[in-house]
Structures are given as C-alpha cells and as structure tokens.
Design a protein around this motif. Sequence first.
Motif, PDB file in Angstrom:
ATOM      1  N   ILE A  50     -19.678  44.785  -6.338  1.00 27.92           N
ATOM      2  CA  ILE A  50     -20.638  45.864  -6.527  1.00 27.92           C
ATOM      3  C   ILE A  50     -20.450  46.371  -7.947  1.00 27.92           C
ATOM      4  O   ILE A  50     -19.334  46.688  -8.376  1.00 27.92           O
ATOM      5  CB  ILE A  50     -20.460  47.004  -5.498  1.00 27.92           C
ATOM      6  CG1 ILE A  50     -21.485  48.119  -5.781  1.00 27.92           C
ATOM      7  CG2 ILE A  50     -19.038  47.542  -5.458  1.00 27.92           C
ATOM      8  CD1 ILE A  50     -21.552  49.178  -4.701  1.00 27.92           C
ATOM      9  N   PHE A  52     -15.180  42.450  -1.408  1.00 23.94           N
ATOM     10  CA  PHE A  52     -15.936  42.914  -2.575  1.00 23.94           C
ATOM     11  C   PHE A  52     -15.003  43.381  -3.685  1.00 23.94           C
ATOM     12  O   PHE A  52     -14.004  44.063  -3.433  1.00 23.94           O
ATOM     13  CB  PHE A  52     -16.858  44.080  -2.205  1.00 23.94           C
ATOM     14  CG  PHE A  52     -18.250  43.672  -1.830  1.00 23.94           C
ATOM     15  CD1 PHE A  52     -19.305  43.808  -2.728  1.00 23.94           C
ATOM     16  CD2 PHE A  52     -18.516  43.138  -0.578  1.00 23.94           C
ATOM     17  CE1 PHE A  52     -20.585  43.427  -2.382  1.00 23.94           C
ATOM     18  CE2 PHE A  52     -19.800  42.761  -0.215  1.00 23.94           C
ATOM     19  CZ  PHE A  52     -20.837  42.903  -1.122  1.00 23.94           C
ATOM     20  N   ASP A  73     -23.512  48.881   4.457  1.00 22.65           N
ATOM     21  CA  ASP A  73     -22.122  49.181   4.809  1.00 22.65           C
ATOM     22  C   ASP A  73     -21.270  49.423   3.571  1.00 22.65           C
ATOM     23  O   ASP A  73     -20.397  50.298   3.559  1.00 22.65           O
ATOM     24  CB  ASP A  73     -21.530  48.034   5.642  1.00 22.65           C
ATOM     25  CG  ASP A  73     -21.639  46.674   4.961  1.00 22.65           C
ATOM     26  OD1 ASP A  73     -22.537  46.498   4.100  1.00 22.65           O
ATOM     27  OD2 ASP A  73     -20.841  45.773   5.283  1.00 22.65           O
ATOM     28  N   ILE A  74     -21.543  48.670   2.515  1.00 20.97           N
ATOM     29  CA  ILE A  74     -20.795  48.834   1.269  1.00 20.97           C
ATOM     30  C   ILE A  74     -21.154  50.165   0.609  1.00 20.97           C
ATOM     31  O   ILE A  74     -20.276  50.891   0.121  1.00 20.97           O
ATOM     32  CB  ILE A  74     -21.069  47.663   0.302  1.00 20.97           C
ATOM     33  CG1 ILE A  74     -20.678  46.334   0.953  1.00 20.97           C
ATOM     34  CG2 ILE A  74     -20.317  47.867  -1.017  1.00 20.97           C
ATOM     35  CD1 ILE A  74     -19.220  46.238   1.356  1.00 20.97           C
ATOM     36  N   GLN A  88     -29.450  45.208   1.573  1.00 26.04           N
ATOM     37  CA  GLN A  88     -28.576  44.111   1.989  1.00 26.04           C
ATOM     38  C   GLN A  88     -27.145  44.546   2.294  1.00 26.04           C
ATOM     39  O   GLN A  88     -26.437  43.888   3.052  1.00 26.04           O
ATOM     40  CB  GLN A  88     -28.554  43.041   0.891  1.00 26.04           C
ATOM     41  CG  GLN A  88     -29.897  42.373   0.657  1.00 26.04           C
ATOM     42  CD  GLN A  88     -29.907  41.527  -0.601  1.00 26.04           C
ATOM     43  OE1 GLN A  88     -28.860  41.177  -1.136  1.00 26.04           O
ATOM     44  NE2 GLN A  88     -31.100  41.206  -1.102  1.00 26.04           N
ATOM     45  N   HIS A  89     -26.722  45.672   1.711  1.00 20.08           N
ATOM     46  CA  HIS A  89     -25.310  46.056   1.823  1.00 20.08           C
ATOM     47  C   HIS A  89     -25.157  47.546   2.129  1.00 20.08           C
ATOM     48  O   HIS A  89     -24.426  48.262   1.436  1.00 20.08           O
ATOM     49  CB  HIS A  89     -24.561  45.717   0.532  1.00 20.08           C
ATOM     50  CG  HIS A  89     -24.604  44.268   0.161  1.00 20.08           C
ATOM     51  ND1 HIS A  89     -23.932  43.292   0.880  1.00 20.08           N
ATOM     52  CD2 HIS A  89     -25.246  43.627  -0.850  1.00 20.08           C
ATOM     53  CE1 HIS A  89     -24.155  42.114   0.317  1.00 20.08           C
ATOM     54  NE2 HIS A  89     -24.946  42.284  -0.731  1.00 20.08           N
ATOM     55  N   GLU A 119     -13.296  44.112   2.421  1.00 22.54           N
ATOM     56  CA  GLU A 119     -14.665  43.688   2.718  1.00 22.54           C
ATOM     57  C   GLU A 119     -15.073  42.477   1.884  1.00 22.54           C
ATOM     58  O   GLU A 119     -16.225  42.036   1.949  1.00 22.54           O
ATOM     59  CB  GLU A 119     -15.636  44.844   2.429  1.00 22.54           C
ATOM     60  CG  GLU A 119     -15.337  46.135   3.164  1.00 22.54           C
ATOM     61  CD  GLU A 119     -15.489  45.999   4.666  1.00 22.54           C
ATOM     62  OE1 GLU A 119     -16.371  45.229   5.101  1.00 22.54           O
ATOM     63  OE2 GLU A 119     -14.726  46.653   5.404  1.00 22.54           O
ATOM     64  N   LYS A 147     -18.155  38.120  -4.987  1.00 25.08           N
ATOM     65  CA  LYS A 147     -18.946  39.222  -4.462  1.00 25.08           C
ATOM     66  C   LYS A 147     -18.456  40.521  -5.083  1.00 25.08           C
ATOM     67  O   LYS A 147     -17.263  40.804  -5.076  1.00 25.08           O
ATOM     68  CB  LYS A 147     -18.841  39.284  -2.937  1.00 25.08           C
ATOM     69  CG  LYS A 147     -19.659  38.232  -2.216  1.00 25.08           C
ATOM     70  CD  LYS A 147     -19.344  38.197  -0.736  1.00 25.08           C
ATOM     71  CE  LYS A 147     -19.742  39.468  -0.033  1.00 25.08           C
ATOM     72  NZ  LYS A 147     -19.502  39.395   1.436  1.00 25.08           N
TER      73      LYS A 147
END
Length: 331
Positions: free
Chosen positions: A48, A76, A244-245, A241-242, A74, A46
């Motif tokens: 970003i 990521f 929070d990120i 979808q993300h 998280e 996962k």
Amino acid sequence: MKYSKRLLYSLLCFVLSASVLLTACSGSNTAKDTTVNKKASAVKEKAIKIGYQKNGPLVILKSLGTLEKQLKGEGFQVEWKEFTAGPALLEALNVGSIDFGRTGDSPPIFAQAAGAPFVYVAAGKTKYKGSAILVQKNSPIKTQKDLKGKKIGFAKGSSSHYLLVKALEKAGISYKDIQPQFLQPGDGRVAFEQGNIDAWVVWDPFTADTELNSNARMLVNGKGLSTDRDFFLANKDFANQHRDIIDIVLEEIQKSSDWANSNHKELVAVLSPLLKIDEKSLLLSAQRRLYGIDPLTEDIIKEQQEIADMYYKLKIIPSKIQVKDLIDTGR
C-alpha cells in the motif's frame, strides 16, 4: 572388446534417451521453481503506497512504525511517499501512484471538480483553534472589518482560503475588497515578517511558530467559521479491492493518534527535527488540537459541501459538485 554396429546403435539410443529424460525432468523442476518464485515475489511485492505531509497525522504513524507490523501478516508492505502540499498528493492519488493519503478540507474539492477517482474513507478531528488570521502585534488591524482593502496572504485552494472567505463574510466584507496574495506557508512567513502583507492566514504548527517567534498576534481563529478538518482518502479502485487493508490503516491511525494525544512531550521530540520547528511551538500546536478519526457523518459531509459551494460561488472551481458522491459507502 568388439561390439556389433547394432549393439553400438542401441547403446547410443539409450544414452540419448536418458539424457533427454533427465533434461525434461530438470526443466520441469525449474519451471516449478520459477512458478513458486513468481508467486512468492507477487506476495512480497503487494504494497500500500501512502502519501503523507510532514505536518499531518500520518507522519506520526510513519514515525511509530506500527502499521508495517500490522500489515506484514496480511502480506502487505508499506511504501511512504512525502508531499509538500495537498493538491500534489491528490494528483498522485488520481493517477494511482499512491493508494491512500490525507489532506486538509479543500484539496479534495478541487480534485473532485477535476474528476479525480478517489473516495473519502474517514474524517479527522476539527483543528480550528490553530487555524488563524495573523497580524503584527502593533498592527492597526484590530477586528475583521479592518481587513478591508488589505493585502492578505494565504495558500490558494487551502483551508486557510476558506477561513478567510468566511471571516470576510462575517464582517460584511466582499472578497473583492481585499488584495489576495497567494502564498504557500514558507513564502507567506517571509512576506509576513518583512511586512509585505498586512495579514497572513495559516494553520498550525505554522500559526504557533509565528505567534511565538515572529511578533504575531492572532486576530481570529476558526471558531464559528471553519472546522478545518483533515480527510483520509483512498484511490477508488484500491478501496474497492482492499477494504480490509484500509480498515487496518484507519485503526492504526487512531492508535497513533491516541498515543500523540497522551504523549505531547514525546510527540514534539519526534516532529521537531522533521518540521524544523522548535519544540515550544509544536507543544502549543499539540495542546490546542485533538488527533483522531471521525466517521463520515451527515454533518461532516454537510460541512464539506458548504466549502465546495463557497468555492463554486466564488468561481474558484468550474462546476458544482456533490461531495456525497465520493463518500465510501462500504464502511
């Protein structure tokens, strides 16, 4: 010792059954291990993917390394991808090869006109003081009205393009009354120094570098003409979808911006080798801007809409767009 055929057959069946059972158990464990490994791999993979430019605020965040620490908890990872210009970054956002990025004010307008699936998630602070029209110190061009008929270099579809249009408009000069020369910063600098253009429209730190090292004079900056903001953008699917990120990324951008605003000496030491620009020029650039994030207020959306309307009026984009359609309303 002699065994009957029946006894030998029974022993053989027992051995084969035990072998099959052990294999089955081993296969079951292997399957479980594979499933666990796949799950662990999925978590590990996962990420970003962030697009950045060397002269933007995201390179400061990258250099500090704080985002990686925050997102590790998280599950990521952070993958950084460098771009030389905003349009290429927007194209990557469009096709999904990056999830998040930052550009100036104009590239998102062209991307929206082309139907790219992205959203605005935040705005940067205005940096109009370092966005300017430059002329040679001994140039006969003294006011904006003197730009009529002149060769003017700028990057097409950039914040400098809009600044020039607004400066001409204020002076009562038609865009048709100049000789536009579409040049990216590197080529623009060469053309300016060689006298192949009469004026050059560009942004910091290139403005500061040219003022201090290339005998340039600032004819006008963006005051009253253009706010010249950064915009932080995300791929639409990733943002949905993300969220929070994205929020964590924005928080870390603000923290790194606070650091940059309070530590100019350290900041220019970080940026100088990356940009290959001397520290004195970078210090001037840093002193006349404020790094940070602003929410997407109605006034900021209106600013961006005015830029879009101007490009449509000049037939630089093919259709009229509504910037508000791509504002991320979930934050």
